[in-house]
Motif scaffolding. Structure first.
Motif, PDB file in Angstrom:
ATOM      1  N   THR A 169     -52.606-123.751 -19.922  1.00 47.94           N
ATOM      2  CA  THR A 169     -53.697-123.100 -20.450  1.00 47.94           C
ATOM      3  C   THR A 169     -55.060-123.615 -19.115  1.00 47.94           C
ATOM      4  OG1 THR A 169     -53.748-124.676 -22.913  1.00 47.94           O
ATOM      5  CG2 THR A 169     -55.470-122.964 -22.474  1.00 47.94           C
ATOM      6  N   ALA A 170     -55.222-124.945 -18.465  1.00 47.68           N
ATOM      7  CA  ALA A 170     -56.294-124.754 -16.948  1.00 47.68           C
ATOM      8  C   ALA A 170     -55.651-124.013 -15.987  1.00 47.68           C
ATOM      9  CB  ALA A 170     -56.171-126.260 -16.644  1.00 47.68           C
ATOM     10  N   MET A 171     -54.689-123.619 -16.111  1.00 50.83           N
ATOM     11  CA  MET A 171     -53.996-122.345 -14.663  1.00 50.83           C
ATOM     12  C   MET A 171     -54.084-121.357 -15.234  1.00 50.83           C
ATOM     13  SD  MET A 171     -53.754-124.861 -12.339  1.00 50.83           S
ATOM     14  CE  MET A 171     -55.249-125.412 -12.986  1.00 50.83           C
ATOM     15  N   GLY A 172     -53.312-120.737 -16.274  1.00 52.01           N
ATOM     16  CA  GLY A 172     -53.080-119.553 -16.274  1.00 52.01           C
ATOM     17  C   GLY A 172     -52.883-118.765 -17.810  1.00 52.01           C
ATOM     18  N   GLY A 173     -55.064-119.705 -18.019  1.00 50.83           N
ATOM     19  CA  GLY A 173     -54.901-118.992 -19.443  1.00 50.83           C
ATOM     20  C   GLY A 173     -54.028-119.176 -20.644  1.00 50.83           C
ATOM     21  N   ASP A 174     -54.035-117.381 -21.906  1.00 52.05           N
ATOM     22  CA  ASP A 174     -54.039-117.421 -23.303  1.00 52.05           C
ATOM     23  C   ASP A 174     -51.844-116.765 -22.727  1.00 52.05           C
ATOM     24  OD1 ASP A 174     -55.625-118.661 -24.298  1.00 52.05           O
ATOM     25  OD2 ASP A 174     -56.068-116.794 -25.164  1.00 52.05           O
ATOM     26  N   ILE A 175     -51.997-116.740 -21.735  1.00 53.73           N
ATOM     27  CA  ILE A 175     -50.600-115.991 -21.401  1.00 53.73           C
ATOM     28  C   ILE A 175     -49.838-116.876 -21.476  1.00 53.73           C
ATOM     29  CG2 ILE A 175     -49.445-114.776 -20.364  1.00 53.73           C
ATOM     30  CD1 ILE A 175     -51.940-112.406 -20.012  1.00 53.73           C
TER      31      ILE A 175
ATOM     32  N   THR B  85     -50.219-120.332 -21.739  1.00 56.18           N
ATOM     33  CA  THR B  85     -50.233-120.724 -22.790  1.00 56.18           C
ATOM     34  C   THR B  85     -49.370-120.733 -23.741  1.00 56.18           C
ATOM     35  OG1 THR B  85     -52.671-121.166 -22.705  1.00 56.18           O
ATOM     36  CG2 THR B  85     -51.307-121.817 -24.525  1.00 56.18           C
ATOM     37  N   GLY B  86     -49.068-119.160 -23.777  1.00 56.26           N
ATOM     38  CA  GLY B  86     -48.153-118.922 -25.117  1.00 56.26           C
ATOM     39  C   GLY B  86     -46.734-118.580 -24.454  1.00 56.26           C
ATOM     40  N   PHE B  87     -46.311-118.176 -23.093  1.00 53.67           N
ATOM     41  CA  PHE B  87     -45.291-118.458 -22.588  1.00 53.67           C
ATOM     42  C   PHE B  87     -44.526-119.309 -22.558  1.00 53.67           C
ATOM     43  CE2 PHE B  87     -42.477-118.700 -18.971  1.00 53.67           C
ATOM     44  CZ  PHE B  87     -41.375-117.564 -19.342  1.00 53.67           C
ATOM     45  N   MET B  88     -45.285-121.241 -22.288  1.00 48.82           N
ATOM     46  CA  MET B  88     -44.739-122.064 -22.288  1.00 48.82           C
ATOM     47  C   MET B  88     -44.407-122.107 -23.456  1.00 48.82           C
ATOM     48  SD  MET B  88     -44.394-122.272 -18.899  1.00 48.82           S
ATOM     49  CE  MET B  88     -43.962-123.675 -19.581  1.00 48.82           C
ATOM     50  N   SER B  89     -45.166-122.286 -24.481  1.00 44.69           N
ATOM     51  CA  SER B  89     -45.346-123.078 -26.551  1.00 44.69           C
ATOM     52  C   SER B  89     -43.468-122.441 -25.920  1.00 44.69           C
ATOM     53  CB  SER B  89     -46.513-121.914 -26.976  1.00 44.69           C
ATOM     54  OG  SER B  89     -47.454-122.613 -26.273  1.00 44.69           O
ATOM     55  N   ALA B  90     -43.693-120.688 -26.173  1.00 47.91           N
ATOM     56  CA  ALA B  90     -42.525-119.639 -26.721  1.00 47.91           C
ATOM     57  C   ALA B  90     -41.754-120.935 -26.143  1.00 47.91           C
ATOM     58  CB  ALA B  90     -42.711-118.299 -26.620  1.00 47.91           C
ATOM     59  N   VAL B  91     -41.542-121.289 -24.996  1.00 45.06           N
ATOM     60  CA  VAL B  91     -40.914-121.707 -23.833  1.00 45.06           C
ATOM     61  C   VAL B  91     -40.179-122.755 -24.550  1.00 45.06           C
ATOM     62  CG1 VAL B  91     -40.004-122.570 -22.156  1.00 45.06           C
ATOM     63  CG2 VAL B  91     -41.136-120.635 -22.035  1.00 45.06           C
TER      64      VAL B  91
ATOM     65  N   GLY C 121     -56.932-129.195 -37.830  1.00 37.53           N
ATOM     66  CA  GLY C 121     -56.989-130.655 -37.549  1.00 37.53           C
ATOM     67  C   GLY C 121     -56.619-131.117 -36.450  1.00 37.53           C
ATOM     68  N   GLY C 122     -57.181-131.716 -35.230  1.00 40.05           N
ATOM     69  CA  GLY C 122     -55.924-131.327 -34.469  1.00 40.05           C
ATOM     70  C   GLY C 122     -54.960-130.760 -34.069  1.00 40.05           C
ATOM     71  N   GLY C 123     -54.307-129.533 -34.390  1.00 40.74           N
ATOM     72  CA  GLY C 123     -53.975-128.056 -33.708  1.00 40.74           C
ATOM     73  C   GLY C 123     -54.611-127.819 -32.894  1.00 40.74           C
ATOM     74  N   GLN C 124     -53.909-126.859 -32.286  1.00 43.20           N
ATOM     75  CA  GLN C 124     -53.479-125.907 -31.356  1.00 43.20           C
ATOM     76  C   GLN C 124     -54.886-124.433 -31.828  1.00 43.20           C
ATOM     77  OE1 GLN C 124     -53.699-126.242 -28.022  1.00 43.20           O
ATOM     78  NE2 GLN C 124     -52.648-124.851 -27.408  1.00 43.20           N
ATOM     79  N   ALA C 125     -55.508-123.712 -31.251  1.00 44.80           N
ATOM     80  CA  ALA C 125     -55.705-122.463 -31.921  1.00 44.80           C
ATOM     81  C   ALA C 125     -54.521-121.550 -31.913  1.00 44.80           C
ATOM     82  CB  ALA C 125     -56.592-121.883 -31.515  1.00 44.80           C
ATOM     83  N   ILE C 126     -54.359-120.708 -32.591  1.00 46.51           N
ATOM     84  CA  ILE C 126     -52.981-120.516 -32.432  1.00 46.51           C
ATOM     85  C   ILE C 126     -53.409-119.547 -31.540  1.00 46.51           C
ATOM     86  CG2 ILE C 126     -51.885-118.341 -34.320  1.00 46.51           C
ATOM     87  CD1 ILE C 126     -52.001-121.995 -34.803  1.00 46.51           C
ATOM     88  N   ASN C 127     -52.272-118.535 -30.893  1.00 42.00           N
ATOM     89  CA  ASN C 127     -51.690-118.018 -29.980  1.00 42.00           C
ATOM     90  C   ASN C 127     -50.951-116.434 -30.360  1.00 42.00           C
ATOM     91  OD1 ASN C 127     -51.510-116.804 -27.345  1.00 42.00           O
ATOM     92  ND2 ASN C 127     -52.067-118.932 -26.479  1.00 42.00           N
ATOM     93  N   PRO C 128     -51.549-115.613 -30.608  1.00 45.19           N
ATOM     94  CA  PRO C 128     -50.965-114.444 -30.958  1.00 45.19           C
ATOM     95  C   PRO C 128     -49.489-114.270 -29.846  1.00 45.19           C
ATOM     96  CG  PRO C 128     -52.868-113.997 -30.800  1.00 45.19           C
ATOM     97  CD  PRO C 128     -53.109-115.315 -30.565  1.00 45.19           C
ATOM     98  N   THR C 129     -50.583-114.591 -28.285  1.00 47.48           N
ATOM     99  CA  THR C 129     -49.292-114.538 -27.654  1.00 47.48           C
ATOM    100  C   THR C 129     -48.122-115.378 -27.363  1.00 47.48           C
ATOM    101  OG1 THR C 129     -51.028-114.005 -26.105  1.00 47.48           O
ATOM    102  CG2 THR C 129     -48.715-114.099 -24.840  1.00 47.48           C
ATOM    103  N   ALA C 130     -48.006-116.707 -27.809  1.00 48.68           N
ATOM    104  CA  ALA C 130     -47.001-117.367 -27.784  1.00 48.68           C
ATOM    105  C   ALA C 130     -46.299-116.570 -28.833  1.00 48.68           C
ATOM    106  CB  ALA C 130     -47.439-118.594 -28.561  1.00 48.68           C
ATOM    107  N   ILE C 131     -46.594-116.052 -29.971  1.00 45.34           N
ATOM    108  CA  ILE C 131     -45.858-115.408 -31.193  1.00 45.34           C
ATOM    109  C   ILE C 131     -45.095-114.554 -30.550  1.00 45.34           C
ATOM    110  CG2 ILE C 131     -46.099-114.525 -33.854  1.00 45.34           C
ATOM    111  CD1 ILE C 131     -48.447-116.802 -34.346  1.00 45.34           C
ATOM    112  N   ALA C 132     -45.659-113.892 -30.175  1.00 42.75           N
ATOM    113  CA  ALA C 132     -45.129-112.545 -29.816  1.00 42.75           C
ATOM    114  C   ALA C 132     -44.014-112.803 -28.302  1.00 42.75           C
ATOM    115  CB  ALA C 132     -45.907-111.642 -28.482  1.00 42.75           C
TER     116      ALA C 132
END
Lengths: 80, 556
Positions: free
Chosen positions: B355-361, B363-369, B32-43
């Motif tokens: 996410t709005a600008m670059g989709g999952d990729i 989002t994944g990149f910025m989450s990892a950063v 609840g309230g969290g982001q959907a898990i993004n495999p790109t972020a984890i990778a």
């Protein structure tokens, strides 16, 4: 000999404090945005949406970097 | 087994753990309230960790003495160090917090940007060269050159450890929550992961590894914000005015967000923030420690200059991101939950705009950063705290500057472990608390204790040990008392209706009081030690400006 070195250090200290003073005046001028004196900054510039406040932010960032550049150049000339 | 031999094992352990990480993430896919898990972020995160562990293994080969451990042997260039310093300050709190504050209040959020950025010119004008010339490993080396070394080292080491621990708690609680949100990991696992990786970086690779982790992360963060800002501007026809127009249309406050007054309306409150941010940042021990990683005073000054360039650029890019987040997130229903609240709160606005600008990729990149950012900042803090214990207290006070180098290095690594353990335990203990006041304490204590001592040591001939001790005590006590009586503790934590003291950041009041006490007590100090402190000033001044070699020449 140490006296002449201290004179040189005092000159450099004055330079350091002068630049810091200018920087602090510019830095704290940003708080004008939250006072009556800064009312005019809230207006848009020309036909754009950019306000004086936003322009002031960008100009202050650039001014700080310019001050540092001048300080670096003066220090380099001083060494020569 | 030598420490560096453990690194490949750590790397393997991480790779073995990776499926578990994904499993943990997958099991919490719809928290609840969290982001959907993004495999790109984890990778991307695993890639970053693997690479930085490799860097740590490489660095551990040359981290064999206290010198290489504390200051990377002084071999980092000015530009590299500038990027590392910038990395120390471009934390997840800056990226997520300032964008989030702008998402809520538009222009008002920029006070934190300018507050933070304003510190760098002061660091360069007043301290970079002089601190580099006088110190070896920590800023405490600088002041103990002139003042009575044992008491002043103990007092400043105590304030350093307090600053580091408080800063660490804030980072760890923030890290736990953020990682929970971004990756879906349980809070405690997130803390253990952060702590384990940081221990590997710091204990094995010392300052060299910590610096390179910081450089890599700063490069990634700057790349990310540049990309998002570019995409935002491209979508607005490369017109910032058009982007602002979209933000005005999307925000309930309309045009008011382009000027001051949406969040803050009291100029004194603004001044309290400005004073705390500027002087607090200048006195942060992990920032000052970076001045010793470069070979000479010129590179130290260049470090501060490059740091300013990178941080200035970062905050101008955040200006675009902040208003972009309003324009592209506030009006997009996919970023809101069923109750109409922004998913993850305003701190997630920066991730949502990615996410709005670059989709999952993207989002994944910025989450990892963001995760990388936390790791790098915690590593720098841990190293700084360990140096205060092993170098300032053990080597300089207990062993009078003549420690056994092997024992000192062992103690440093043990201190790193101790701080790491304390960070995890305190992070768990404070997880349900309002941590805003914990984050306030380091800045206010730094502004009220570290900055005045360092400034007066370098710029006032009349400064004495007695004055420094009295002012430091007053600065420390008044900072903590006013924070407790202020809104963040008295109202938010203790539940009272009204605070005794109206401002969150009391440094506007505590710093001048601390400095006034330092000056007054120093002026009235007639002790023999006071005379020594005053007499030391001339030599210190020459050495601070020209370095040891020139000072020796002038003495001759």
């Amino acid at each position: 000999m140490i006296d002449s070195s201290i004179d040189a250090v005092h000159r450099k200290t004055r330079l350091r404090l002068s630049f810091s003073g200018i920087h602090l005046v510019l830095y704290f001028s940003f708080s004008l945005n939250w006072t009556q004196w800064g009312q005019g900054l809230r207006s848009a510039i020309g036909a754009t949406e950019i306000t004086g406040s936003l322009l002031m932010f960008v100009l202050l960032v650039l001014a700080f970097i310019t001050l540092e550049t001048i300080f670096m150049m003066l220090s380099r000339w001083g060494r020569r | 087994m030598k420490p560096r031999h453990l690194l490949p094992i750590a790397l393997c352990a991480l790779l073995v753990m990776a499926p578990g990480l994904g499993l943990a993430a997958g099991s919490l896919d719809d928290t609840g309230g969290g982001q959907a898990i993004n495999p790109t972020a984890i990778a991307m995160f695993l890639l970053f960790v693997a690479f930085t562990l490799y860097v740590t293994w490489w660095a551990s080969k040359s981290t064999t003495t206290s010198s290489t451990f504390y200051n990377a042997g002084g071999k980092i260039s000015g530009a590299q160090n500038g990027l590392a310093i910038a990395g120390d300050f471009m934390s997840a709190a800056s990226f997520l917090g300032i964008t989030g504050l702008m998402y809520v209040g538009g222009f008002d959020g920029l006070i934190l940007s300018l507050g933070a950025f304003g510190a760098w010119p002061i660091l360069m004008f007043l301290f970079a060269k002089r601190v580099r010339n006088l110190g070896s490993f920590t800023f405490i080396d600088v002041i103990s050159q002139r003042l009575d070394r044992d008491p002043i080292r103990l007092v400043t080491a105590f304030s350093t450890i307090l600053i580091v621990i408080m800063y660490l708690i804030a980072q760890m609680v923030g890290a736990g929550k953020l990682i929970q949100l971004l990756f879906g990991l349980p809070y405690e696992v997130a803390l253990l992961l952060v702590s384990g990786l940081v221990l590997a970086y710091v204990a094995f690779g010392g300052m060299l590894a910590t610096t390179w982790v910081q450089i890599i992360k700063a490069g990634l963060l700057l790349t990310g914000v540049t990309l998002i800002a570019f995409l935002l501007l491209a979508d607005s026809g490369f017109s910032f005015s058009t982007l602002l127009g979209k933000a005005v249309d999307a925000h309930p406050k309309g045009e008011a967000i382009l000027g001051s007054g949406v969040i803050f309306d009291d100029p004194v409150q603004i001044l309290t923030i400005q004073v705390s941010m500027l002087f607090g940042t200048v006195g942060l021990p992990h920032i000052l420690m970076r001045l010793f990683t470069v070979p000479d005073m010129r590179q130290a000054k260049l470090s501060a200059y490059y740091a300013s360039l990178f941080i200035g650029y970062f905050y101008i890019a955040l200006l675009v991101l902040g208003f972009g987040s309003i324009a592209y997130v506030a009006s997009a229903p996919e970023f809101f939950d069923a109750g109409g609240k922004l998913i993850g709160g305003s701190n997630m606005a920066a991730i949502h705009v990615a996410t709005a600008m670059g989709g999952d990729i993207l989002t994944g990149f910025m989450s990892a950063v963001c995760f990388a950012t936390i790791l790098a900042v915690v590593a720098g803090l841990t190293l700084s705290g360990a140096a205060a214990i092993s170098h300032d207290v053990y080597a300089e006070v207990l062993k009078k500057g003549k420690p056994n180098p092997k024992t000192e290095l062992r103690l440093t690594r043990a201190s790193v472990l101790l701080i790491g353990l304390a960070a995890v335990l305190l992070g768990i203990a404070f997880q349900e608390e309002n941590i805003a006041f914990i984050a306030t304490i380091p800045m206010v204590v730094s502004a009220s204790v570290t900055f005045p001592i360092l400034f007066l040591s370098l710029f006032w001939s009349g400064f004495t040990t007695r004055g420094a001790m009295a002012g430091a005590l007053v600065g420390l006590v008044s900072s903590i008392v006013l924070i407790v009586l202020g809104p963040q503790v008295w109202v938010s934590v203790l539940g009272h209706a009204q605070p005794w003291f109206p401002y969150d950041y009391p440094a506007l009041f505590t710093m001048p009081v601390s400095m006034a006490v330092m000056v007054w007590v120093s002026k009235s100090d007639r002790s023999p030690r006071g005379e020594v402190d005053r007499d030391n000033y001339a030599q210190l001044l020459v050495r601070s400006e020209f370095g040891e070699a020139d000072a020796e020449a002038s003495r001759a």
